[in-house]
Enzyme design. Structure first.
Site, PDB file in Angstrom:
ATOM      1  N   LYS A  91      -9.885   1.548  -2.188  1.00 13.51           N
ATOM      2  CA  LYS A  91     -10.007   1.167  -0.776  1.00 13.51           C
ATOM      3  C   LYS A  91     -11.346   1.633  -0.223  1.00 13.51           C
ATOM      4  O   LYS A  91     -11.715   2.806  -0.351  1.00 13.51           O
ATOM      5  CB  LYS A  91      -8.854   1.778   0.016  1.00 13.51           C
ATOM      6  CG  LYS A  91      -8.782   1.371   1.478  1.00 13.51           C
ATOM      7  CD  LYS A  91      -7.526   1.944   2.121  1.00 13.51           C
ATOM      8  CE  LYS A  91      -7.372   1.508   3.576  1.00 13.51           C
ATOM      9  NZ  LYS A  91      -6.119   2.051   4.174  1.00 13.51           N
ATOM     10  N   CYS A 151      -5.221  -3.027   2.994  1.00 12.51           N
ATOM     11  CA  CYS A 151      -4.916  -2.854   4.412  1.00 12.51           C
ATOM     12  C   CYS A 151      -6.153  -2.947   5.320  1.00 12.51           C
ATOM     13  O   CYS A 151      -6.659  -4.042   5.570  1.00 12.51           O
ATOM     14  CB  CYS A 151      -4.186  -1.533   4.608  1.00 12.51           C
ATOM     15  SG  CYS A 151      -3.286  -1.411   6.181  1.00 12.51           S
ATOM     16  N   GLU A 191       0.845  -1.201   0.000  1.00 11.67           N
ATOM     17  CA  GLU A 191       0.000   0.000   0.000  1.00 11.67           C
ATOM     18  C   GLU A 191       0.879   1.248   0.000  1.00 11.67           C
ATOM     19  O   GLU A 191       1.899   1.306   0.696  1.00 11.67           O
ATOM     20  CB  GLU A 191      -0.891  -0.008   1.246  1.00 11.67           C
ATOM     21  CG  GLU A 191      -1.778   1.218   1.375  1.00 11.67           C
ATOM     22  CD  GLU A 191      -2.575   1.248   2.672  1.00 11.67           C
ATOM     23  OE1 GLU A 191      -3.605   1.941   2.714  1.00 11.67           O
ATOM     24  OE2 GLU A 191      -2.157   0.577   3.643  1.00 11.67           O
TER      25      GLU A 191
END
Length: 507
Positions: free
Chosen positions: A340, A374, A265
């Site tokens: 995300k 994440c 990331e």
């Protein structure tokens, strides 16, 4: 003295076996007088499809058999009789290019039952189905104990009670134990079967290894090689220096024959040093100006080095909103993107990051994959939706500063692998960026996680890096093992979800 050991063999039936076959069949169908195959019929079956006629012998004597043909099932559909499916016992319905193995007979003589011989016949038939790459096995099954209950319940109720193990049926109970499901109830399938009152169950077993119209040039691989880049955060000088390091790792991982290379990331964060005079929100928006160019260059590397690239994640501005985006750059030159969904509280506070709204799997030449960035992996619901869409590998680029933060990602990623019966690969960055605000320290240990069952490592970890060391991790994952897990696992979390009680639904 103890009794001598019996020698049991499963093999192809031959014409010379006929007398033993007839004797065993007459014994097995004592309640159906005259129900045995005549010798010319057996010879014809063997000549048409020798590998489909399977015998089980005890001390050289045939005591049971499983007879089969291959049919083009669409020509018959689910409503047919035994006479129709066998071509009125001529077997002219047998089609070597068909798609279903049709079971026309299975029996074991009564005095040899209880020795698991029928299970051996069924296992041999399943192996044959897999070897021939057929969709599955279909058969009409008797329900011989139904005559004892026909005045008390409907045939549907009877089948349900057999399935719930409230009633024992010597044929249907065995079929359920061998992973067959009831597709339909047939009337007058075998009109002279008085014990079943003329009813039969249309049974089906699915071949989980079946591949329809497999392309011999472009195909989904069964073993997939994954390369994780544990990326060192450092000053690369400029964008060319950064891309030189990206290309180095793609080149290195592709040299191992990898199918995927995964970056962490926000792995382009070192380039934010040129915007250090700005406030954090302005600096990351400045970094976002490079994203499209970086994606284009990485897309070229994917083609040049023949490897699919999960391009970590990078900031991007869309309609004035800041997002954290990951790209799947395929080795055929195409690409797709994932934004995300769950920015962390720190990303919202410092940068004004906004979450995406798309949950989808991506098709690749190595199966169906998912991407989460994440914090996303710490929420179980999106992963379950991806699993229900057929995801086999979940890729998680991450960036964490402390071991506590890392463990949240690691533990949740491993849970996603177990509960969704898939592989999960996480790739993180290490080191520090003293010249970049809000990107101080990095902690990572990149890993490939597996489900937890006998075919997988007992720890559930296929491979892992040395913590906080710049390196790559190369691991092979077997997608066939996932199919076997879904069908035969010790527990089956995808199948056993109580959808009658709760659901995970994407709005």
């Amino acid at each position: 003295m103890s009794e001598p050991v019996e020698i049991v063999e499963v093999r192809q039936l031959t014409a010379e076996d006929y007398l033993d076959l007839k004797e065993s069949m007459v014994s097995a169908y004592a309640d159906m007088e005259g129900s045995y195959w005549r010798e010319p019929t057996i010879r014809r079956l063997i000549s048409l499809f020798p590998e489909g006629q399977i015998a089980v012998t005890v001390n050289g004597r045939v005591v049971g058999c499983a007879l089969s043909i291959i049919v083009d099932y669409e020509k018959f559909g689910d409503t047919h009789t035994y006479e129709q499916i066998t071509g009125y016992y001529t077997f002219n319905t047998h089609n070597p290019k068909g798609d279903v193995l049709y079971g026309i007979e299975v029996f074991v003589r009564p005095d040899f039952r209880g020795k698991r011989l029928a299970r051996r016949l069924y296992d041999a038939r399943k192996v044959l189905c897999e070897q021939l790459n057929l969709q599955g096995i279909v058969a009409g099954g008797r329900i011989p104990n139904y005559e004892k209950y026909s005045d008390k319940m409907s045939v549907r109720e009877y089948i349900e009670k057999v399935q719930d193990r409230e009633i024992y049926d010597p044929t249907l109970t065995f079929q359920f134990a061998n992973d067959f499901t009831v597709k339909k109830i047939l009337r007058n399938y075998l009109p002279n079967d008085e014990a079943s009152k003329g009813f039969a169950t249309l049974l089906q077993w699915f071949n989980i290894y079946y591949e329809k119209d497999q392309d011999t040039i472009r195909y989904n691989k069964s073993t997939v090689r994954i390369g994780l880049v544990q990326w060192q955060m450092r000053d690369y000088g400029n964008i060319d220096g950064f891309l030189q390091q990206v290309e180095f790792f793609i080149d290195a991982v592709s040299d191992y024959g990898s199918d995927f290379v995964v970056f962490p990331e926000l792995f382009n964060s070192p380039l934010m040093s040129e915007f250090n005079q700005m406030d954090p929100a302005g600096a990351i928006r400045g970094l976002a100006k490079h994203t499209e160019y970086l994606r284009e260059e990485i897309q070229k590397y994917a083609v040049a080095y023949n490897v699919n690239v999960i391009a970590g994640s990078m900031p991007i501005v869309r309609d004035e909103s800041l997002h954290n985006i990951s790209y799947l750059c395929r080795r055929d030159g195409t690409y797709e993107e994932y934004i995300k969904i769950h920015p962390t509280p720190g990303e919202v506070l410092a940068w004004g990051m906004k979450g995406g709204d798309t949950i989808k799997v991506f098709d690749t030449d190595c199966g169906k994959i998912g991407i989460q960035i994440c914090y996303d992996v710490e929420f179980p619901e999106p992963s379950r939706i991806l699993a229900e869409q057929g995801m086999q590998i979940l890729f998680v680029p991450f960036m964490t500063d402390t071991q506590h933060a890392y463990n949240r990602v690691r533990f949740c990623a491993q849970a996603r692998a177990v509960e969704n019966e898939c592989y999960v690969a996480i790739a993180g960055s290490i080191g520090n960026l003293p010249k970049v605000n809000n990107m101080d320290l990095q902690y990572a240990q990149s890993c490939v996680f597996t489900p937890s069952d006998f075919n997988f490592p007992v720890t559930g970890v296929k491979a892992e890096s040395t913590p906080n060391t710049e390196m790559v991790v190369i691991a092979d994952v077997d997608l066939v093992l996932l199919k076997e897990l879904h069908a035969f696992g010790s527990v089956q979390t995808l199948k056993d979800i109580r959808s009658d009680l709760y659901q995970v639904v994407k709005k």
